[in-house]
Design an enzyme around this catalytic site. Sequence first.
Site, PDB file in Angstrom:
ATOM      1  CB  SER A 251       3.280  -2.716   1.613  1.00  0.00           C
ATOM      2  OG  SER A 251       1.895  -2.631   0.472  1.00  0.00           O
ATOM      3  CE  LYS A 252      10.023   0.416   1.234  1.00  0.00           C
ATOM      4  NZ  LYS A 252      11.325   0.475   0.698  1.00  0.00           N
ATOM      5  NE  ARG A 253       0.562  -4.379  -1.639  1.00  0.00           N
ATOM      6  CZ  ARG A 253      -1.027  -4.686  -1.566  1.00  0.00           C
ATOM      7  NH1 ARG A 253      -2.311  -3.342  -2.456  1.00  0.00           N
ATOM      8  NH2 ARG A 253      -1.260  -5.190  -1.228  1.00  0.00           N
ATOM      9  CG  HIS A 254      -1.237   0.278   1.063  1.00  0.00           C
ATOM     10  ND1 HIS A 254      -0.195  -0.919   1.786  1.00  0.00           N
ATOM     11  CD2 HIS A 254      -2.656   0.202   0.265  1.00  0.00           C
ATOM     12  CE1 HIS A 254      -1.270  -2.276   1.655  1.00  0.00           C
ATOM     13  NE2 HIS A 254      -2.640  -1.327   0.674  1.00  0.00           N
ATOM     14  N   GLY A 255       1.491   4.289  -0.765  1.00  0.00           N
ATOM     15  CA  GLY A 255       2.699   4.682  -0.093  1.00  0.00           C
ATOM     16  C   GLY A 255       3.402   4.933   1.182  1.00  0.00           C
TER      17      GLY A 255
END
Length: 476
Positions: A251-255
Amino acid sequence: MVRVRFAPSPTGALHIGGARTALYNWLFARHHHGKFILRIEDTDRERSTLESNKAIFDGLEWLGLDWDEGPNIGGPFGPYFQSERLEIHQKHVQQLVDEGKAYYCFCTPEELAEKRKLAEARKEAPRYDGHCRQLSPAEVKAKLASGQPKVVRFLLPAVGDTIVEDQILGTVTFKNEVLDDFVLIKSDGFPTYNFACVIDDHLMEITHVIRGNDHLSNTPRQMLLYQAFGWAPPKFAHIPMILGKDKARLSKRHGATSVIDYSDLGYLPDAMLNYIAKLGWGFGDQEIFSRAELIEKFTLGRVNKTPAVFDMDKLNWLNGQYIRSVLPERLFDLCESLLIEAYGNHDLAYMKRVVAVLTDRLVLIKDVVPLAAYFFKDDFEFDPKGVEKYFRQPNAKQILTALKDQLLALSTFTKEQIEPVFKTLATELNVKLGVVIHPCRLALTGRLESPPMYDVVEILGKERVNQRLEKAIKGL
């Protein structure tokens, strides 16, 4: 001929998972000298946007994934926007209705919600109970004539197994009784994903469907539709999911920003392509592949069954390797506008020398701006740790003063003349070379790390080196 397709829904930008699906299809097509088709599945009218269409095109073009048929170029099996194929879908759903393989359902959303609640209360999986299967032809005719809202549902075989021979996962068996009479055409007249993609894949003569294994649960429904029409299905290949380092879905929190955002961040398209290819596929211990090598070596047999892990550190390492393999002129072209934006116009030859000396230190293209600061700005702070370690030593002033005088006396200011000054001074003072280099680096750059010292001194030039050394000496 091998014919594969990438069929994104334009409800957002092209992200890493979609890009990998596109890449694997593209590599498979190119490896087998087949066709790569782009089809836009834009039947979700509430979420599909023109901006998302553009973002998908931009992402594919940045990665260099060209399509043989699809939007902007056409082809013999168009239209390639699914929303422009509604008449085709309506014709085929009518065929199923006429053959008794599908039926009209008039259940309201409220009624369906109540059925789901009752199923949950019984701790059963929510499934449509087939209520409208029981309507007589006269009842159906009357409801149609009254204009009552409706969907079209597939008449699912109640028992039996649906077997998928997956090119990656092997034999996968699904029990029909866990499925239900799924919707083919929604109340707005638009097809559902499962129905439209079967019709379009068949008519576009798709031979292989390569997609993420989050679509595996859709496959039995699609296989049943192929059987209902009497069509041979394509070969299916479901590629593993991509996870973050914490093993959660990417997801976005993983880049996992959109693919095109990686361009703005300073990644090279070939590095990104190489990295995405390795997310679930490999060829021995080889890490770096040219585009031609990827095409030559890619096979579905080498795709893993287990999830891949997205590792930013690995991507950054790979990007750095690609930066160092880029021709110097191209690398300067990538860096030039960033340097001008940050530091204004400077002599072109000087800027090229700066980029060249920083090349080995770049991980992202944009790194050139902070790394190059002391080449363009004379006003900088000294690293406090460096001040304590190198400027506080008893002979720091003596070293910098002697260095300044000897460098100022040089007739030609080149590395070949600069290097002996440092080495001779270290010998004269009976100290290690680093004792001379470290305080000089701090004085000239304000930092503890830099490219090789003799390169830095030469590029800065005699006048600026003299000024900076003098400023450091005065502060001691």
